[in-house]
Design a protein around this motif. Structure first.
Motif, PDB file in Angstrom:
ATOM      1  N   UNK A  60       0.832  -1.207   0.000  1.00  0.00           N
ATOM      2  CA  UNK A  60       0.000   0.000   0.000  1.00  0.00           C
ATOM      3  C   UNK A  60       0.869   1.260   0.000  1.00  0.00           C
ATOM      4  N   UNK A  61       1.816   1.319   0.939  1.00  0.00           N
ATOM      5  CA  UNK A  61       2.690   2.491   1.022  1.00  0.00           C
ATOM      6  C   UNK A  61       3.589   2.608  -0.207  1.00  0.00           C
ATOM      7  N   UNK A  62       4.104   1.477  -0.682  1.00  0.00           N
ATOM      8  CA  UNK A  62       4.985   1.487  -1.850  1.00  0.00           C
ATOM      9  C   UNK A  62       4.282   1.982  -3.104  1.00  0.00           C
ATOM     10  N   UNK A  63       3.055   1.527  -3.328  1.00  0.00           N
ATOM     11  CA  UNK A  63       2.287   1.955  -4.502  1.00  0.00           C
ATOM     12  C   UNK A  63       2.001   3.449  -4.432  1.00  0.00           C
ATOM     13  N   UNK A  64       1.580   3.935  -3.260  1.00  0.00           N
ATOM     14  CA  UNK A  64       1.287   5.365  -3.126  1.00  0.00           C
ATOM     15  C   UNK A  64       2.540   6.211  -3.325  1.00  0.00           C
ATOM     16  N   UNK A  65       3.685   5.767  -2.801  1.00  0.00           N
ATOM     17  CA  UNK A  65       4.940   6.499  -2.985  1.00  0.00           C
ATOM     18  C   UNK A  65       5.324   6.559  -4.465  1.00  0.00           C
ATOM     19  N   UNK A  66       5.208   5.437  -5.163  1.00  0.00           N
ATOM     20  CA  UNK A  66       5.534   5.429  -6.594  1.00  0.00           C
ATOM     21  C   UNK A  66       4.539   6.263  -7.397  1.00  0.00           C
ATOM     22  N   UNK A  67       3.273   6.266  -6.987  1.00  0.00           N
ATOM     23  CA  UNK A  67       2.257   7.077  -7.665  1.00  0.00           C
ATOM     24  C   UNK A  67       2.599   8.566  -7.543  1.00  0.00           C
ATOM     25  N   UNK A  68       3.010   8.983  -6.350  1.00  0.00           N
ATOM     26  CA  UNK A  68       3.418  10.380  -6.161  1.00  0.00           C
ATOM     27  C   UNK A  68       4.554  10.752  -7.107  1.00  0.00           C
ATOM     28  N   UNK A  69       5.542   9.904  -7.190  1.00  0.00           N
ATOM     29  CA  UNK A  69       6.707  10.210  -8.030  1.00  0.00           C
ATOM     30  C   UNK A  69       6.375  10.150  -9.514  1.00  0.00           C
ATOM     31  N   UNK A  70       5.495   9.232  -9.899  1.00  0.00           N
ATOM     32  CA  UNK A  70       5.126   9.110 -11.316  1.00  0.00           C
ATOM     33  C   UNK A  70       4.304  10.309 -11.782  1.00  0.00           C
ATOM     34  N   UNK A  71       3.390  10.768 -10.925  1.00  0.00           N
ATOM     35  CA  UNK A  71       2.523  11.880 -11.315  1.00  0.00           C
ATOM     36  C   UNK A  71       3.134  13.244 -11.022  1.00  0.00           C
ATOM     37  N   UNK A  73       2.871  14.723  -8.213  1.00  0.00           N
ATOM     38  CA  UNK A  73       1.969  15.410  -7.288  1.00  0.00           C
ATOM     39  C   UNK A  73       1.984  14.718  -5.944  1.00  0.00           C
ATOM     40  N   UNK A  74       2.072  15.507  -4.890  1.00  0.00           N
ATOM     41  CA  UNK A  74       2.062  14.977  -3.537  1.00  0.00           C
ATOM     42  C   UNK A  74       0.667  14.483  -3.177  1.00  0.00           C
ATOM     43  N   UNK A  75       0.594  13.518  -2.265  1.00  0.00           N
ATOM     44  CA  UNK A  75      -0.691  13.044  -1.770  1.00  0.00           C
ATOM     45  C   UNK A  75      -1.204  13.925  -0.633  1.00  0.00           C
ATOM     46  N   UNK A  76      -0.392  14.892  -0.221  1.00  0.00           N
ATOM     47  CA  UNK A  76      -0.814  15.829   0.819  1.00  0.00           C
ATOM     48  C   UNK A  76      -1.949  16.695   0.275  1.00  0.00           C
ATOM     49  N   UNK A  77      -2.802  17.208   1.149  1.00  0.00           N
ATOM     50  CA  UNK A  77      -3.890  18.083   0.681  1.00  0.00           C
ATOM     51  C   UNK A  77      -3.347  19.210  -0.182  1.00  0.00           C
ATOM     52  N   UNK A  78      -3.972  19.425  -1.314  1.00  0.00           N
ATOM     53  CA  UNK A  78      -3.530  20.440  -2.262  1.00  0.00           C
ATOM     54  C   UNK A  78      -2.618  19.873  -3.340  1.00  0.00           C
ATOM     55  N   UNK A  79      -1.974  18.744  -3.068  1.00  0.00           N
ATOM     56  CA  UNK A  79      -1.135  18.087  -4.072  1.00  0.00           C
ATOM     57  C   UNK A  79       0.149  18.817  -4.385  1.00  0.00           C
ATOM     58  N   UNK A  80       0.506  19.797  -3.570  1.00  0.00           N
ATOM     59  CA  UNK A  80       1.718  20.583  -3.833  1.00  0.00           C
ATOM     60  C   UNK A  80       2.863  20.100  -2.961  1.00  0.00           C
TER      61      UNK A  80
END
Length: 113
Positions: A60-71, A73-80
């Protein structure tokens, strides 16, 4: 004993967008458990491998981390900002050879040598 695969979806925590599909699989000669993540295409033939992890939480954490780097955009509110989820090391592939420390099958019995 019958083992059935366990499968679940990983969704973006803010938008709910489907990010990956993870399935627990047993691989290698020793049937080690892995969490295998793939892209979420409707057509299974078009899905691509994202990676393998040792536990559902790591996947779960690995997929979300790779998604952030691929896109980008941060997963933090606002995506910045910089990525907010740390990378999680993937589990190495199973060793298809005999595992260290396991007794080898002797070619000849000692009594016949």
């Amino acid at each position: 004993m019958t083992l059935r695969p366990v499968e679940w979806e990983i969704r973006h925590p803010l938008s709910g967008e489907l990010v990956a599909i993870v399935r627990v699989v047993a691989l290698g000669a020793r049937h080690e458990w892995y969490a295998r993540a793939v892209t979420p295409e409707d057509d299974r033939a078009r899905r691509t491998l994202i990676g393998y992890w040792g536990s559902p939480d790591e996947a779960h954490q690995g997929v979300l981390a790779l998604h952030e780097r691929r896109t980008g955009r941060s997963l933090a509110p606002g995506g910045e900002g910089a990525p907010s989820v740390p990378l999680v090391p993937m589990k190495p592939p199973p060793d298809e050879q005999r595992q260290r420390g396991m007794a080898a099958r002797p070619r000849r019995h000692a009594a016949r040598a």
